[in-house]
Design a protein around this motif. Structure first.
Motif, PDB file in Angstrom:
ATOM      1  N   UNK A  81     -35.704  24.164  20.317  1.00 21.49           N
ATOM      2  CA  UNK A  81     -34.668  23.319  20.938  1.00 21.49           C
ATOM      3  C   UNK A  81     -33.479  24.126  21.449  1.00 21.49           C
ATOM      4  N   UNK A  82     -33.521  25.451  21.309  1.00 21.11           N
ATOM      5  CA  UNK A  82     -32.450  26.301  21.825  1.00 21.11           C
ATOM      6  C   UNK A  82     -32.720  26.603  23.297  1.00 21.11           C
ATOM      7  N   UNK A  83     -31.725  26.366  24.149  1.00 23.15           N
ATOM      8  CA  UNK A  83     -31.876  26.574  25.584  1.00 23.15           C
ATOM      9  C   UNK A  83     -31.185  27.844  26.060  1.00 23.15           C
ATOM     10  N   UNK A  84     -30.003  28.125  25.532  1.00 24.49           N
ATOM     11  CA  UNK A  84     -29.247  29.328  25.904  1.00 24.49           C
ATOM     12  C   UNK A  84     -28.597  29.894  24.645  1.00 24.49           C
ATOM     13  N   UNK A  85     -28.729  31.193  24.454  1.00 25.64           N
ATOM     14  CA  UNK A  85     -28.037  31.875  23.359  1.00 25.64           C
ATOM     15  C   UNK A  85     -27.530  33.199  23.901  1.00 25.64           C
ATOM     16  N   UNK A  86     -26.369  33.157  24.552  1.00 27.19           N
ATOM     17  CA  UNK A  86     -25.791  34.339  25.192  1.00 27.19           C
ATOM     18  C   UNK A  86     -24.578  34.807  24.397  1.00 27.19           C
ATOM     19  N   UNK A  87     -23.873  35.792  24.932  1.00 22.98           N
ATOM     20  CA  UNK A  87     -22.711  36.330  24.227  1.00 22.98           C
ATOM     21  C   UNK A  87     -21.664  35.252  23.973  1.00 22.98           C
ATOM     22  N   UNK A  88     -21.512  34.302  24.909  1.00 20.31           N
ATOM     23  CA  UNK A  88     -20.468  33.288  24.764  1.00 20.31           C
ATOM     24  C   UNK A  88     -21.018  31.880  24.571  1.00 20.31           C
ATOM     25  N   UNK A  89     -22.165  31.577  25.152  1.00 23.28           N
ATOM     26  CA  UNK A  89     -22.672  30.199  25.182  1.00 23.28           C
ATOM     27  C   UNK A  89     -23.868  30.006  24.258  1.00 23.28           C
ATOM     28  N   UNK A  90     -23.794  28.949  23.461  1.00 24.98           N
ATOM     29  CA  UNK A  90     -24.917  28.505  22.652  1.00 24.98           C
ATOM     30  C   UNK A  90     -25.218  27.071  23.075  1.00 24.98           C
ATOM     31  N   UNK A 101     -29.888   4.438  16.758  1.00 24.22           N
ATOM     32  CA  UNK A 101     -30.792   5.368  17.439  1.00 24.22           C
ATOM     33  C   UNK A 101     -29.989   6.077  18.523  1.00 24.22           C
ATOM     34  N   UNK A 102     -29.482   7.247  18.186  1.00 22.82           N
ATOM     35  CA  UNK A 102     -28.607   7.962  19.121  1.00 22.82           C
ATOM     36  C   UNK A 102     -29.470   8.673  20.154  1.00 22.82           C
ATOM     37  N   UNK A 103     -29.080   8.597  21.434  1.00 20.01           N
ATOM     38  CA  UNK A 103     -29.933   9.156  22.498  1.00 20.01           C
ATOM     39  C   UNK A 103     -30.052  10.677  22.419  1.00 20.01           C
ATOM     40  N   UNK A 104     -31.073  11.202  23.096  1.00 17.04           N
ATOM     41  CA  UNK A 104     -31.231  12.654  23.198  1.00 17.04           C
ATOM     42  C   UNK A 104     -29.931  13.252  23.722  1.00 17.04           C
ATOM     43  N   UNK A 105     -29.530  14.375  23.140  1.00 18.76           N
ATOM     44  CA  UNK A 105     -28.208  14.931  23.418  1.00 18.76           C
ATOM     45  C   UNK A 105     -28.276  16.431  23.680  1.00 18.76           C
ATOM     46  N   UNK A 106     -27.513  16.863  24.667  1.00 21.53           N
ATOM     47  CA  UNK A 106     -27.335  18.288  24.935  1.00 21.53           C
ATOM     48  C   UNK A 106     -25.999  18.727  24.346  1.00 21.53           C
ATOM     49  N   UNK A 107     -26.022  19.822  23.597  1.00 18.64           N
ATOM     50  CA  UNK A 107     -24.818  20.386  22.997  1.00 18.64           C
ATOM     51  C   UNK A 107     -24.548  21.752  23.629  1.00 18.64           C
ATOM     52  N   UNK A 108     -23.295  22.008  23.960  1.00 16.53           N
ATOM     53  CA  UNK A 108     -22.891  23.307  24.509  1.00 16.53           C
ATOM     54  C   UNK A 108     -21.691  23.797  23.709  1.00 16.53           C
ATOM     55  N   UNK A 109     -21.882  24.902  23.000  1.00 16.04           N
ATOM     56  CA  UNK A 109     -20.787  25.477  22.206  1.00 16.04           C
ATOM     57  C   UNK A 109     -20.351  26.791  22.828  1.00 16.04           C
ATOM     58  N   UNK A 110     -19.038  26.910  23.094  1.00 17.16           N
ATOM     59  CA  UNK A 110     -18.481  28.144  23.648  1.00 17.16           C
ATOM     60  C   UNK A 110     -17.876  28.955  22.510  1.00 17.16           C
ATOM     61  N   UNK A 111     -18.458  30.115  22.269  1.00 14.56           N
ATOM     62  CA  UNK A 111     -18.026  30.922  21.131  1.00 14.56           C
ATOM     63  C   UNK A 111     -16.581  31.414  21.300  1.00 14.56           C
ATOM     64  N   UNK A 112     -16.203  31.813  22.513  1.00 15.25           N
ATOM     65  CA  UNK A 112     -14.868  32.367  22.721  1.00 15.25           C
ATOM     66  C   UNK A 112     -13.763  31.368  22.427  1.00 15.25           C
ATOM     67  N   UNK A 113     -13.939  30.149  22.904  1.00 11.19           N
ATOM     68  CA  UNK A 113     -12.903  29.129  22.746  1.00 11.19           C
ATOM     69  C   UNK A 113     -13.164  28.187  21.580  1.00 11.19           C
ATOM     70  N   UNK A 114     -14.394  28.237  21.030  1.00 13.10           N
ATOM     71  CA  UNK A 114     -14.831  27.327  19.964  1.00 13.10           C
ATOM     72  C   UNK A 114     -14.702  25.873  20.410  1.00 13.10           C
ATOM     73  N   UNK A 115     -15.092  25.634  21.676  1.00 11.29           N
ATOM     74  CA  UNK A 115     -15.137  24.284  22.224  1.00 11.29           C
ATOM     75  C   UNK A 115     -16.569  23.764  22.180  1.00 11.29           C
ATOM     76  N   UNK A 116     -16.702  22.465  22.013  1.00  8.72           N
ATOM     77  CA  UNK A 116     -18.022  21.834  21.977  1.00  8.72           C
ATOM     78  C   UNK A 116     -18.093  20.747  23.040  1.00  8.72           C
ATOM     79  N   UNK A 117     -19.149  20.793  23.842  1.00 13.89           N
ATOM     80  CA  UNK A 117     -19.433  19.747  24.826  1.00 13.89           C
ATOM     81  C   UNK A 117     -20.673  18.988  24.382  1.00 13.89           C
TER      82      UNK A 117
END
Length: 254
Positions: A86-95, A122-138
């Motif tokens: 289920x991991x789509x991106x695991x870069x230096x800044x973006x998970x 029943x919560x819908x399918x969800x995309x999570x985007x975590x920015x390591x530098x800012x510690x923000x979550x989308x």
């Protein structure tokens, strides 16, 4: 009597090394997606070094670059190197990862209510985007439980504490984020929403009909919507109810 140390024995003899290749990083001004950085690395090129000068280079992928640097090293494996499906991106800044539709608890409280509501939905399918530098979550909704592609459309989730751009208001939940977020523990970051109390809206429209009618979504509507879903045990009709925002490809371009 102590034997005198031969310090020369610890000096690096650079005559043993030959500079045969050079790697150049090509950058551009960073987009807002890569916050807290002046530049964004676009690609890398590998060049031969001939008589002390660079020759024309060829683009090299990140994977090939890692293989080049680690060539000749002792091979080792670790379970931490395993990348869950289920991991789509695991870069230096973006998970970036996704979760399919699943039963979740929502904690909701209107300003006029004395007690909070705990709903099992029943919560819908969800995309999570975590920015390591800012510690923000989308967070964004998805219209399928299948693994997303770059062209998958992202939807506004009908939840409190979230903005039009998908940014979650973390409040005092920052302590729930692991010290070193990675592919193995990113599910713990989801607690920043699912273990927190939603109390307000952070954007004007949270439902497609409200946007079409230009009628601001009230938090009381959010509570009523999820209460109905919980009572009837219905899934969210993403394409009918939610606002389409952008594709994953567009999101990543910034």
């Amino acid at each position: 009597m102590l034997e005198e140390v031969n310090r020369n024995a610890y000096e690096l003899d650079i005559s043993e090394f030959v500079t045969s290749h050079a790697i150049l990083l090509h950058t551009k001004k960073a987009s807002t997606y890569y916050a807290n950085s002046d530049v964004e690395v676009v690609n890398a090129t590998l060049h031969d070094v001939v008589n002390g000068e660079l020759s024309l280079g060829n683009e090299i992928s990140p994977h090939a670059l890692v293989k080049l640097i680690t060539a000749g090293k002792e091979r080792s494996y670790s379970t931490t190197d395993w990348i869950p499906p289920n991991i789509l991106v695991d870069s230096a800044n973006i998970l970036m990862w996704y979760q399919p539709t699943m039963l979740r608890h929502l904690y909701l409280k209107n300003s006029s209510d004395v007690n909070q509501q705990t709903l099992h939905v029943k919560f819908p399918a969800t995309l999570f985007v975590f920015e390591r530098n800012t510690r923000h979550l989308k967070m964004f909704g998805l219209d399928s439980d299948k693994r997303p592609t770059l062209d998958s459309i992202l939807y506004q989730l009908p939840i409190g504490n979230i903005s039009r751009s998908g940014n979650l208001c973390l409040g005092n939940t920052l302590d729930l984020i692991p010290d070193t977020p990675n592919a193995q523990n990113c599910h713990l970051i989801e607690r920043c929403f699912f273990d927190a109390l939603s109390t307000h809206t952070n954007t004007e429209y949270l439902f497609l009909k409200d946007e079409e009618d230009k009628k601001r979504t009230l938090f009381t509507q959010i509570v009523s919507y999820w209460a109905r879903k919980a009572k009837r045990r219905h899934r969210v009709n993403v394409k009918k109810d939610l606002i389409p925002l952008l594709s994953i490809r567009t999101l990543m371009r910034g």
